[in-house]
Design a protein around this motif. Structure first.
Motif, short mmCIF file in Angstrom:
data_model
loop_
_atom_site.label_atom_id
_atom_site.label_comp_id
_atom_site.label_asym_id
_atom_site.label_seq_id
_atom_site.Cartn_x
_atom_site.Cartn_y
_atom_site.Cartn_z
N VAL A 226 22.27 19.49 -2.90
CA VAL A 226 21.00 20.03 -3.39
C VAL A 226 20.31 18.94 -4.21
O VAL A 226 20.94 18.34 -5.09
N THR A 227 19.06 18.67 -3.90
CA THR A 227 18.32 17.64 -4.62
C THR A 227 17.14 18.25 -5.36
O THR A 227 16.61 19.28 -4.97
N ARG A 228 16.76 17.57 -6.41
CA ARG A 228 15.57 17.97 -7.17
C ARG A 228 14.88 16.71 -7.65
O ARG A 228 15.51 15.87 -8.30
N ASN A 229 13.60 16.60 -7.31
CA ASN A 229 12.83 15.40 -7.63
C ASN A 229 13.52 14.13 -7.10
O ASN A 229 13.54 13.09 -7.74
N GLY A 230 14.10 14.27 -5.90
CA GLY A 230 14.74 13.14 -5.27
C GLY A 230 16.13 12.81 -5.78
O GLY A 230 16.76 11.88 -5.30
N GLN A 231 16.63 13.58 -6.74
CA GLN A 231 17.94 13.33 -7.32
C GLN A 231 18.94 14.42 -6.91
O GLN A 231 18.60 15.60 -6.90
N VAL B 277 15.56 29.05 -12.53
CA VAL B 277 15.27 29.43 -13.92
C VAL B 277 14.70 28.24 -14.68
O VAL B 277 13.72 28.36 -15.42
N GLN B 278 15.30 27.08 -14.48
CA GLN B 278 14.83 25.87 -15.15
C GLN B 278 13.39 25.56 -14.75
O GLN B 278 12.57 25.18 -15.57
N GLY B 279 13.09 25.73 -13.46
CA GLY B 279 11.74 25.48 -12.99
C GLY B 279 10.74 26.46 -13.56
O GLY B 279 9.64 26.09 -13.97
N ALA B 280 11.14 27.75 -13.62
CA ALA B 280 10.24 28.77 -14.16
C ALA B 280 10.01 28.59 -15.65
O ALA B 280 8.94 28.93 -16.17
N ALA B 281 11.02 28.03 -16.34
CA ALA B 281 10.89 27.83 -17.79
C ALA B 281 10.24 26.48 -18.12
O ALA B 281 10.14 26.13 -19.29
N GLY B 282 9.87 25.74 -17.10
CA GLY B 282 9.21 24.46 -17.32
C GLY B 282 10.16 23.30 -17.47
O GLY B 282 9.79 22.22 -17.92
N THR C 220 15.74 31.03 -22.81
CA THR C 220 14.70 30.28 -22.10
C THR C 220 13.29 30.74 -22.46
O THR C 220 12.32 30.02 -22.21
N GLY C 221 13.18 31.95 -23.01
CA GLY C 221 11.86 32.47 -23.34
C GLY C 221 11.18 33.17 -22.17
O GLY C 221 10.03 33.62 -22.29
N LEU C 222 11.87 33.28 -21.04
CA LEU C 222 11.32 33.97 -19.89
C LEU C 222 11.49 35.48 -20.05
O LEU C 222 12.47 35.94 -20.65
N PRO C 223 10.55 36.27 -19.52
CA PRO C 223 10.74 37.72 -19.54
C PRO C 223 11.97 38.11 -18.73
O PRO C 223 12.26 37.50 -17.69
N ASN D 8 23.95 32.54 -5.73
CA ASN D 8 24.28 31.12 -5.83
C ASN D 8 23.86 30.61 -7.21
O ASN D 8 22.69 30.58 -7.54
N VAL D 9 24.84 30.21 -8.01
CA VAL D 9 24.58 29.88 -9.40
C VAL D 9 23.75 28.61 -9.56
O VAL D 9 22.82 28.58 -10.38
N LEU D 10 24.02 27.59 -8.79
CA LEU D 10 23.25 26.35 -8.90
C LEU D 10 21.79 26.58 -8.54
O LEU D 10 20.89 26.18 -9.29
N GLN D 11 21.56 27.25 -7.44
CA GLN D 11 20.18 27.52 -7.01
C GLN D 11 19.46 28.39 -8.04
O GLN D 11 18.28 28.17 -8.33
N LEU D 12 20.17 29.36 -8.60
CA LEU D 12 19.57 30.24 -9.60
C LEU D 12 19.23 29.47 -10.87
O LEU D 12 18.13 29.63 -11.42
N ASN D 13 20.13 28.62 -11.34
CA ASN D 13 19.86 27.83 -12.54
C ASN D 13 18.68 26.89 -12.35
O ASN D 13 17.86 26.71 -13.26
N LEU D 14 18.55 26.31 -11.16
CA LEU D 14 17.41 25.44 -10.87
C LEU D 14 16.12 26.24 -10.87
O LEU D 14 15.08 25.78 -11.37
#
Length: 203
Positions: A48-53, A195-200, A161-164, A187-193
């Motif tokens: 799984v990559t994010r921003n090329g990493q 959440v991280q994206g939604a929280a900025g 995270t401050g998300l609703p 899937n925990v990794l996909q979910l954490n990504l």
């Protein structure tokens, strides 16, 4: 003598043929098939990559470690039987079960420690902690958790995270599938990504 030479030559020919077939042609064929579009990602470990990493694999669960345990923004995987601490994290380079039966005193004690630790982390009573949260799988590297375990963690993740909470619940549902054996899992990794994206990305 002629018989011995003939047998030796026949054996040598078989060795050469099998070496070429199984040592050269077969590995090249497998490598070529793995390069077919649509299969390449699976052949490389479903990275799984994010921003090329590269950030992990969708098939290997590695429990995230929060920078501050008091402000833990992550959803967590199932524990690993090979981790040093009761809740992990496990080592993705090794996997395996504890091989301890349900009446093993050490296993019963570890499960109790896991249950108490998770209950404290999530702010619930121990009897609300689902079984998969406190038991390790055969590999110890499961990428997914049960919907019940994900739901248990929603309130904490939303608070940190401050998300609703409703938004976090939506992300859990979006990352829930019956892939594999047909039982809904998150899937925990996909979910954490997600959440991280939604929280900025600010954690």
């Amino acid at each position: 003598m002629n018989t011995l030479v003939k047998q030796t030559w026949a054996g040598l020919r078989v060795l050469i043929v099998l070496t070429v077939l199984l040592g050269v042609i077969y590995p090249l064929a497998v490598w070529a098939i793995a390069r077919i579009p649509g299969l390449e990602g699976h052949a490389e470990g479903s990275v799984v990559t994010r921003n090329g990493q590269a950030v992990g694999s969708s098939l290997i669960g590695v429990d995230p470690v929060p920078a501050d345990p008091a402000k833990d923004p992550w959803f967590h995987n199932r524990p690993s039987a090979l981790s040093k601490d009761a809740l992990g994290p496990g080592d993705p380079s090794t996997s395996g079960a504890s091989n301890k039966g349900p009446y093993n005193e050490d296993l019963v004690k570890t499960i109790g420690e896991r249950k108490d630790a998770i209950a404290k982390r999530e702010g619930v009573s121990p009897d609300q902690v689902p079984p998969d949260a406190v038991t390790a799988s055969g590999s110890g590297l499961d990428p997914s958790i049960s919907v019940a375990y994900a739901d248990l963690q929603i309130a904490r993740v939303a608070r940190v995270t401050g998300l609703p909470a409703d938004r976090v619940k939506q992300l859990v549902e979006a990352n829930t599938s019956g892939a594999g054996i047909g039982i809904p899992g998150v899937n925990v990794l996909q979910l954490n990504l997600a959440v991280q994206g939604a929280a900025g990305g600010a954690h």
